[in-house]
Every structure is written in C-alpha cells, then in structure tokens.
Write a protein that holds these residues in place. Sequence first.
Motif, PDB file in Angstrom:
ATOM      1  N   LEU A 182      -9.343  -0.572  26.417  1.00  0.00           N
ATOM      2  CA  LEU A 182      -8.998   0.668  25.716  1.00  0.00           C
ATOM      3  C   LEU A 182     -10.111   1.072  24.759  1.00  0.00           C
ATOM      4  O   LEU A 182     -10.489   2.241  24.659  1.00  0.00           O
ATOM      5  CB  LEU A 182      -7.685   0.466  24.956  1.00  0.00           C
ATOM      6  N   VAL A 183     -10.648   0.077  24.040  1.00  0.00           N
ATOM      7  CA  VAL A 183     -11.731   0.372  23.103  1.00  0.00           C
ATOM      8  C   VAL A 183     -12.915   0.994  23.851  1.00  0.00           C
ATOM      9  O   VAL A 183     -13.461   2.028  23.437  1.00  0.00           O
ATOM     10  CB  VAL A 183     -12.187  -0.922  22.386  1.00  0.00           C
TER      11      VAL A 183
ATOM     12  N   LEU B 143      16.028 -14.998  17.076  1.00  0.00           N
ATOM     13  CA  LEU B 143      15.590 -14.929  18.473  1.00  0.00           C
ATOM     14  C   LEU B 143      14.345 -15.784  18.666  1.00  0.00           C
ATOM     15  O   LEU B 143      14.124 -16.345  19.734  1.00  0.00           O
ATOM     16  CB  LEU B 143      15.279 -13.474  18.809  1.00  0.00           C
ATOM     17  N   LEU B 144      13.532 -15.878  17.650  1.00  0.00           N
ATOM     18  CA  LEU B 144      12.337 -16.723  17.707  1.00  0.00           C
ATOM     19  C   LEU B 144      12.741 -18.132  17.298  1.00  0.00           C
ATOM     20  O   LEU B 144      12.930 -18.981  18.131  1.00  0.00           O
ATOM     21  CB  LEU B 144      11.261 -16.149  16.799  1.00  0.00           C
TER      22      LEU B 144
ATOM     23  N   LEU C 137       7.944 -14.672  24.838  1.00  0.00           N
ATOM     24  CA  LEU C 137       7.403 -13.318  24.658  1.00  0.00           C
ATOM     25  C   LEU C 137       5.991 -13.384  24.071  1.00  0.00           C
ATOM     26  O   LEU C 137       5.070 -12.711  24.539  1.00  0.00           O
ATOM     27  CB  LEU C 137       8.324 -12.512  23.737  1.00  0.00           C
ATOM     28  N   ILE C 138       5.833 -14.227  23.051  1.00  0.00           N
ATOM     29  CA  ILE C 138       4.521 -14.330  22.405  1.00  0.00           C
ATOM     30  C   ILE C 138       3.462 -14.784  23.401  1.00  0.00           C
ATOM     31  O   ILE C 138       2.393 -14.202  23.511  1.00  0.00           O
ATOM     32  CB  ILE C 138       4.587 -15.310  21.215  1.00  0.00           C
TER      33      ILE C 138
ATOM     34  N   VAL D 254       2.420 -12.105  26.109  1.00  0.00           N
ATOM     35  CA  VAL D 254       1.613 -10.937  25.772  1.00  0.00           C
ATOM     36  C   VAL D 254       0.192 -11.289  25.331  1.00  0.00           C
ATOM     37  O   VAL D 254      -0.591 -10.392  25.037  1.00  0.00           O
ATOM     38  CB  VAL D 254       2.297 -10.076  24.693  1.00  0.00           C
TER      39      VAL D 254
ATOM     40  N   SER E  76      -8.513  -7.266  17.919  1.00  0.00           N
ATOM     41  CA  SER E  76      -7.581  -6.878  18.971  1.00  0.00           C
ATOM     42  C   SER E  76      -6.162  -6.772  18.421  1.00  0.00           C
ATOM     43  O   SER E  76      -5.375  -5.944  18.864  1.00  0.00           O
ATOM     44  CB  SER E  76      -7.673  -7.822  20.158  1.00  0.00           C
TER      45      SER E  76
ATOM     46  N   GLY F 125     -15.471   9.439  23.743  1.00  0.00           N
ATOM     47  CA  GLY F 125     -15.951  10.028  22.506  1.00  0.00           C
ATOM     48  C   GLY F 125     -14.925  10.145  21.405  1.00  0.00           C
ATOM     49  O   GLY F 125     -15.089  10.913  20.468  1.00  0.00           O
ATOM     50  N   VAL F 126     -13.811   9.389  21.526  1.00  0.00           N
ATOM     51  CA  VAL F 126     -12.851   9.427  20.421  1.00  0.00           C
ATOM     52  C   VAL F 126     -13.464   8.775  19.194  1.00  0.00           C
ATOM     53  O   VAL F 126     -13.281   9.217  18.071  1.00  0.00           O
ATOM     54  CB  VAL F 126     -11.529   8.746  20.813  1.00  0.00           C
ATOM     55  N   PHE F 127     -14.218   7.714  19.421  1.00  0.00           N
ATOM     56  CA  PHE F 127     -15.081   7.219  18.354  1.00  0.00           C
ATOM     57  C   PHE F 127     -16.337   6.543  18.871  1.00  0.00           C
ATOM     58  O   PHE F 127     -16.628   6.569  20.033  1.00  0.00           O
ATOM     59  CB  PHE F 127     -14.347   6.321  17.349  1.00  0.00           C
TER      60      PHE F 127
ATOM     61  N   MET G 200      -8.053  16.640  27.772  1.00  0.00           N
ATOM     62  CA  MET G 200      -7.778  16.789  26.348  1.00  0.00           C
ATOM     63  C   MET G 200      -9.044  16.699  25.512  1.00  0.00           C
ATOM     64  O   MET G 200      -9.288  17.486  24.623  1.00  0.00           O
ATOM     65  CB  MET G 200      -6.802  15.719  25.889  1.00  0.00           C
TER      66      MET G 200
ATOM     67  N   PHE H 107     -20.060   6.099  11.857  1.00  0.00           N
ATOM     68  CA  PHE H 107     -19.707   7.522  11.797  1.00  0.00           C
ATOM     69  C   PHE H 107     -20.525   8.272  10.746  1.00  0.00           C
ATOM     70  O   PHE H 107     -20.215   9.413  10.436  1.00  0.00           O
ATOM     71  CB  PHE H 107     -18.224   7.683  11.481  1.00  0.00           C
TER      72      PHE H 107
ATOM     73  N   LYS I  50     -14.342   4.760  23.426  1.00  0.00           N
ATOM     74  CA  LYS I  50     -15.743   4.967  23.077  1.00  0.00           C
ATOM     75  C   LYS I  50     -16.400   5.919  24.093  1.00  0.00           C
ATOM     76  O   LYS I  50     -17.104   6.860  23.723  1.00  0.00           O
ATOM     77  CB  LYS I  50     -16.454   3.598  23.080  1.00  0.00           C
TER      78      LYS I  50
ATOM     79  N   GLN J  60      -5.873  11.949  18.438  1.00  0.00           N
ATOM     80  CA  GLN J  60      -6.899  11.275  17.653  1.00  0.00           C
ATOM     81  C   GLN J  60      -6.378  10.896  16.261  1.00  0.00           C
ATOM     82  O   GLN J  60      -6.572   9.778  15.802  1.00  0.00           O
ATOM     83  CB  GLN J  60      -8.098  12.204  17.521  1.00  0.00           C
TER      84      GLN J  60
ATOM     85  N   GLY K 264      11.703 -15.937  22.254  1.00  0.00           N
ATOM     86  CA  GLY K 264      10.671 -15.511  21.314  1.00  0.00           C
ATOM     87  C   GLY K 264       9.317 -16.106  21.649  1.00  0.00           C
ATOM     88  O   GLY K 264       8.311 -15.406  21.726  1.00  0.00           O
TER      89      GLY K 264
ATOM     90  N   GLU L 200      -2.801  -9.462  26.798  1.00  0.00           N
ATOM     91  CA  GLU L 200      -2.932  -8.037  26.530  1.00  0.00           C
ATOM     92  C   GLU L 200      -4.232  -7.703  25.819  1.00  0.00           C
ATOM     93  O   GLU L 200      -4.704  -6.569  25.863  1.00  0.00           O
ATOM     94  CB  GLU L 200      -1.750  -7.549  25.691  1.00  0.00           C
ATOM     95  N   THR L 201      -4.790  -8.716  25.155  1.00  0.00           N
ATOM     96  CA  THR L 201      -6.071  -8.522  24.493  1.00  0.00           C
ATOM     97  C   THR L 201      -7.084  -7.894  25.453  1.00  0.00           C
ATOM     98  O   THR L 201      -7.869  -7.038  25.074  1.00  0.00           O
ATOM     99  CB  THR L 201      -6.620  -9.880  24.026  1.00  0.00           C
TER     100      THR L 201
ATOM    101  N   ILE M 142      -6.696  -4.273  25.730  1.00  0.00           N
ATOM    102  CA  ILE M 142      -7.022  -3.599  24.473  1.00  0.00           C
ATOM    103  C   ILE M 142      -8.532  -3.391  24.370  1.00  0.00           C
ATOM    104  O   ILE M 142      -9.002  -2.335  23.959  1.00  0.00           O
ATOM    105  CB  ILE M 142      -6.475  -4.392  23.272  1.00  0.00           C
ATOM    106  N   PHE M 143      -9.301  -4.390  24.816  1.00  0.00           N
ATOM    107  CA  PHE M 143     -10.743  -4.190  24.811  1.00  0.00           C
ATOM    108  C   PHE M 143     -11.146  -3.100  25.805  1.00  0.00           C
ATOM    109  O   PHE M 143     -12.057  -2.316  25.550  1.00  0.00           O
ATOM    110  CB  PHE M 143     -11.466  -5.509  25.110  1.00  0.00           C
TER     111      PHE M 143
ATOM    112  N   TYR N 205       6.328 -10.295  16.272  1.00  0.00           N
ATOM    113  CA  TYR N 205       6.152 -11.700  16.627  1.00  0.00           C
ATOM    114  C   TYR N 205       4.683 -12.093  16.717  1.00  0.00           C
ATOM    115  O   TYR N 205       4.269 -13.124  16.220  1.00  0.00           O
ATOM    116  CB  TYR N 205       6.799 -11.980  17.988  1.00  0.00           C
ATOM    117  N   VAL N 206       3.901 -11.284  17.404  1.00  0.00           N
ATOM    118  CA  VAL N 206       2.528 -11.698  17.681  1.00  0.00           C
ATOM    119  C   VAL N 206       1.606 -11.328  16.535  1.00  0.00           C
ATOM    120  O   VAL N 206       0.955 -12.188  15.952  1.00  0.00           O
ATOM    121  CB  VAL N 206       2.025 -11.069  18.995  1.00  0.00           C
TER     122      VAL N 206
ATOM    123  N   ARG O   9       7.268  -7.219  19.707  1.00  0.00           N
ATOM    124  CA  ARG O   9       6.023  -7.920  19.957  1.00  0.00           C
ATOM    125  C   ARG O   9       5.073  -7.780  18.772  1.00  0.00           C
ATOM    126  O   ARG O   9       4.426  -8.726  18.363  1.00  0.00           O
ATOM    127  CB  ARG O   9       5.384  -7.356  21.221  1.00  0.00           C
TER     128      ARG O   9
END
Lengths: 74, 762
Positions: free
Chosen positions: A64-65, B440-441, A50-51, A54, B661, A72-74, A1, B620, A69, B564, A47, A57-58, A61-62, B735-736, B732
């Motif tokens: 993903l960053v 729920l929480l 769940l918190i 997750v 994040s 070249g998306v950013f 893509m 940018f 990068k 994008q 609840g 997940e951080t 996410i890093f 909540y988060v 999520r």
Amino acid sequence: MVEGIGEMAAIGAGIAIGLTGIASAIAEKEIGSAAIGAMAENEKLFGKGLILTVIPETIVIFGLVVALKLTGVF
Amino acid sequence: MLRPVEMSKIVIAGCRDYTRPVIETLHDLNLMHIEDFTNPEDEVRLGTPLENANLISEKLLKVRSIEKILECENVPSKKRYKVKELASRLESEIGQIEKRLKEQAERRAFLESKIKELKLKLENIGPFVKLGLPFEIYEGYETIRVYTGVVKGDFETGLQKITTTYELMKQQVENGTFIALFVPAEKGEEVTKILSEFGFVETHAPEKKGEPGQIAEGLAHQISEYSKELEYIKNELTKAKEEYADFIVGCEEYLSIEIQKAEAPLRFATTDNAFVIEGWIPSGEYQRLKKTLEDITSGRVYIEKKRISYDDELHNKEHKSNNKSNEDKSHEHKLNEDGKGAVHIQLHENAKEKDIEKGESKDKVNVEEVDLSISNKTHEDSPEKINQKINQNPSKMISKTDKTSVTNKASNKKGEGTEEPPIILDNPKPVKPFEAIINLLSPPQYTEIDPTLFIFVTFPLFFGIMIGDAGYGLVLVIIGIIMRKTKFGYLAPVLTVAGIYTTIIGIFMFGEAFGMPFYNTAEELGHEELNWSMLLGVDIPRSITINGNEYNVFGIFNKMLNVQSTLALSIIIGIIHIDIGLVLGFINERKHHGTLKAFCGKIGWIVFEVGFLLGLATMFNISILGENTCMGSLAFILLSIGMIGYGEGGTAIIEIPGLISNILSYTRLVAVGLSKAGMAIAFNKIAFEMNILPGLENGDYGAVGVGILILIVGHTMIVLLGIIASGLHSLRLQYVEFFGKFYKGGGKNFNPFGYARKYTEV
C-alpha cells in the motif's frame, strides 16, 4: 481520482497492491486454517489465533505504501 | 477502573468437625475462589468427601438419567422449588419415577432398534420381491453358481463370451440393475471377474425359503405394529416430561449443588484433626466472610489473610516490603523471606478466648485474624521461640504438628513468592460489556493495567469511522436493542454503543446516510450524483457560517473525494492510539524492569515516531525546525535506536519497520469505509437511477417495487458485512496494534466456590 499520474505509475500501483495482497492471502490462509483448527480444540484461542493470523498483513501494508507513493499521495 | 479488583489470599483452618458448616457457609457466600490443594505430604493429605457424597452422587446419577430420558437437560424451567420440598419429594418419588421411565425408555430403545432392523430387512428383500422367485430357488445347488446383487452397466456381452448356458433375471433399481444370475459352477471364477468389472455388489438372499412377497408383507405388518407401540410410549414420555420436567431440573440443580459441597474437601488440605482451605477473595469482602464464618462456628475457625497489592512481585524471589497494604499492624506476623520456613504466629491474647480454651479439649481451634507481612527485616522471634510459645499453650492449637505443618503447606504451595491471584475486572456499568473483548483474548495479569476503559473509547470509535454512515448507525442501534434478549445479549450493549458512534460520525464527519451524502454534491463533482437533498427536494446544508467563516459541520469530509485527508487523519489516530499503548506499556514494565529501562524501552518508540515524522516533513519540504529538520529527524531516530536498544535489547531494533507498519495499519479505517461506501453507491444507483426514479416518472410501479427490493437486500447485506468486517478490523487494531505494546494477559478468571441458583431456593 488522483489525476495526472502516468499510466505506468497507475499500473505499477495496481501490481504493488495486487501482488502483496496475494502474498498476504497465501500466508494468512496457512495460519488461519491452523488457527481455526486450534480453536476447534479450545475456543479460548480466538484472540491469539486472530493476532497470529493477521501478522502477514504487514506485507500488503508495504504494498500500500508503495502504491500510495507511486500514485503521488505522498 | 484501570486495575482488577484487589484480591487477598486467605487461609481458613479449623477442626474437621467444622468442615460441613464452613463449606455450607462458603458455598452460600459465593465469594471465595478456592485453590486446589495439590501436593500432599506426610501428615497433610487431600481431604475426603463428606460422608453423604456417595448417596448424593447416586441420586444425581438417577436424576441425570431421567433428564436424558425426558430430554429436558437444557429446558429452562420457570418454577422455583424450595430446597426442603425438593429433598423430601426426592426421597419419596425419585425411585418410582425412575423405575417407570426406565422401563419405558428401555422399551422405546428396543422398539426403535427393532423397527430399524426390520426396515433394513425389508429393504433387502425389496429387489427379490420384484424378481418374484421363491427363496428356495437361490440355494442348494452343486453344479450351479448363483449371483444376486446390484451391477452397473451392460455386462451381458462379456458374459456371453464366457458361457451361453446361463439364466439371468434383471430388475432396475436405484443404483443400477439388480440381477439374479445362474451359471454353471465351473465358469464361476471367470463370471466373478467380469461382474466385478461392472461394480457388482453382492446381496445374499435374506431368507432360506418362502415367497418374498409374503415375507415382505409380514415384515411391513410387524413394523406398523411396533411403530404404533412406539408412538404410544413416546406419547407417555411426553406426558411424563410435561409432568416432571420442572421437578427434575430443580432436583438436578439441588443435587449438583449438594455434590459440589460434598466433594469440596477434595480440594482442601487435611490432617487427622484439621482442615485448611486456601483461596482468594476480593479484599473488600474479607470482613463479611470472616464475620459470617465466625458466627457460624462460634469463632472456632482460624483465618489468615494477606492482601496482594498491584506492586507485588508475583512468582518472583524478590519479596518487597508490603507495609502499606497491611491494615492492622498490631497483629504482627512474619512470613519467612524465602517462603520455606514456618509461619510465625504471635497469638492474640484475648480474655474471652482464653475462657473458652480453658474448658475445651485439644481439638478446638482458636480464632485469629492474622495479617502476614512479607518483610526483609530480621525476625523478632526465632522459630524455636514461637514453638515454645505454642507449647506453652497447647490447648490453643489443634495440635502442634497440625498447626505448623498445615499452615506451612498453605503458604508454601509454589515454594517461593505468591501466586497470581484470580482476576475480577472492575469497571463501571457502561464499560462492563466491553470486558467481553478482553476476555476473548485472555484476562490481564493481576499486576497489569486493565485496558477495558480504552477499549470502551476506541473500539466503537474505530468501528464508527469504518462504517461512518448515519443510516447504518441507526440500524445498528436498533439491532443492538433487539439483540438484548437473545443469547448474544452480552454483546448487545457493545453493538449499541458502536451504533451510536457510527451515527454521530456519519452525521458530522462524513455527512451521509445509506451511502448518500445529505448535502448537494453537484458543485464539488461538477455533475449530479445521488444525495438526500436531491431525493427529498430539500436543500440540506453542509456548512454553517460563524462570524463570516464557513465551517463544514455536516460532512467535514466527503468519503469518496477527500481520501487523502481521511488517510492522513487515520494515521494520526493510529499514532495516538499506539502512543497510549506505549505509555501503558511503560507503566506495566516499570515494575518488572525498573523505571529507566521501561522508559527507554517504551518511550523510545515515541521518540522514533517523532524522528520519523520529521523525516516525512523533510520529504514534503515542510520546515518545522528550519534548515535543521533533516538533522533533527536523524538525531531523534538515532536517539530512539539507542533507547530501544538499551530498554528492550538489540533484537527490538529490527522491530522498527514493524512500528511503521503498525501505524500504517490504521489506514484500514478509511479503506474498510470506502469499500462499504462503494457498495452502497452501487446499490443506490441501481435502485434509484435505473428503477425507482424512472418508474415514478413513467408510472411503472413494478420497477419501483424492484428498486425498493434491491435497496432492502443490498443495504441489509452491507450492514451485515459491515458488522463483521468493521468489528473484526476494529478488534484487530486493538489486539495487534494496541495490545501488542503493553498487554501480556494470561490471568485466570475468578471462579468462586458457590452456585448461582436458577430453579431452587433455600
């Protein structure tokens, strides 16, 4: 893509997402099973469970960053 | 809407003679959340149950045991009984019913266990029957050792090495070979060893003598006899269930209510002559409660109330003036600042009451509405003065000690401050179902903002973006409507709203249904891909032209191509959502830590976001502040670090990557959508391009059928996965990312003293 990026960059992006994904999964596995154990005792903990589950997940996410990068998306 | 229902703390005191009418009234009103009285001292004790409690609990025990026998515990009954009818029928019938059913139930239990026992015996005898030897053979030897049981594998070669003089009978059974082995007694040890190597499990002969075949026959006959009787009794019980189930369910409810009432005094504080009930009530309902109670007791209970405003410091030493929430300043009552002293009551002079009092003995109680205001002002009356007043009017009080100590206790439960009131969330009807997400929480604290309204807007929005498909959206709406009558009915409106959002987003934002765009994508892709325009043979436009400018209205973004842009959009949504959370956090914190600290602590994060975005702009080469963009970014970030450090303390600064994040976490809005779309495209390709379209061309209707089947199975799977994945991810984000900025929770639910009658009526 995203066209015109180097092969190595693409592979690197894949590794970044893949490894961080595995890392998150391992961490979430531990927390998740503990959270489900707690929920079996007290359903109201959904609840909170769940918190807590997750939070790792951080990591992905890093990843993903870094991947964005590299591609070249950013 | 953004706050829970305003609560008032009330204390009801009265003479013990009025305990029952007060309980009845409170129970019928179903308005008051009673706080259990927990710390008895000297004259103030826990109450004792009403005198009929024992009788009721005995009956309830009977009814519940009948319920168990008839297995009608959770069977919904459609009948509604009058309480009076139930009470009289209960008296006359319950004993008889119980006796009859108990006998039958006991017989049933006996038969069931007997049948089980016999069946086990029969099972044990089975292999012996096959061997065909009478039981006498297996026992009573001095020089021979007998083994009977199951063994796995071939042990005979090993056995032959030990001894050649043996007798062996074999029979194949399910889990190995059943053997009867006779060996000389002196070889016993070695044989045991060899057998145990082959997993020998010993089965002793179940009888001493007799022909196994005959015994087995006898057992089988007995079992069938017992089974017949059991069948009969079960039939009888089913008939009894049909006859009595409704009645018993009604009785259970009636007695549960009665026992709830009878045991209520256990939650009260009592003295020799008086009782005190402490609890919470929605402020708006106070007048109704007061009037009803006074009518019932002809004005002989004493009710005190204090409105709890949202700005009150709960569980905190700092009591602030609370004047604005006092309804009536003419009754001036002061609670000691430290909460430890006596409650000072200035008695309301009322001629009518005086008349009553003159004629009444000391155990009658006066009626008084009292507003308690917590004030920093010095008291107008000293405690001594009040006591004097009370002494002058002894007839007014239950007794001096009762009065002061009881009200003391009531207002002094935790020693200091006011406890947290229970929570009733207060939202308009369409928003109401979304309270489930909060619950729920855990419910919000009384002083916190109730975020249900924000959830009502954003939860389905996120859900909709993640699925982003008109076809699935409509399916969700339909599922939501069907679900209304099931036990998950409380979630149905949530799903319906989410479905509507999904449909709208599907039509306009992504312009697709069931994974296929409406418009023709050939131009954009350079080759033909599945789309609705192509399938239906109608050219569905993507854009409309206004004033010569083309606007993409049906499909602003192409889900697979404009990643994008959608990523950028999701991050913008994230920033807005988080900022709303931060502003709410500012409002919540303002009360606890003062405006400046709250402002720095929460708004500092928004300043950081600005700095961060400026930094991105520098990367940018987007010049927002001209050449100063970079410096501006640095300034904002430094300022924000200072603010956060002041507002939330030094450790909060290490949370800064956490904020980034959090924001990037919103990219899941796109990611989840992409994964769903990818699956849909795959199923569509398999179904249409490989089966349906070629099938139609060649007249091969079998292939068309297969294609349609693939479509149905595939899309069902996507919808179900979509509900779970999108639901959880959307939850999520709430909540988060959102709640993390302001929500503490931990409020307790309002649980009024009363009962929602289902099978009975007064």
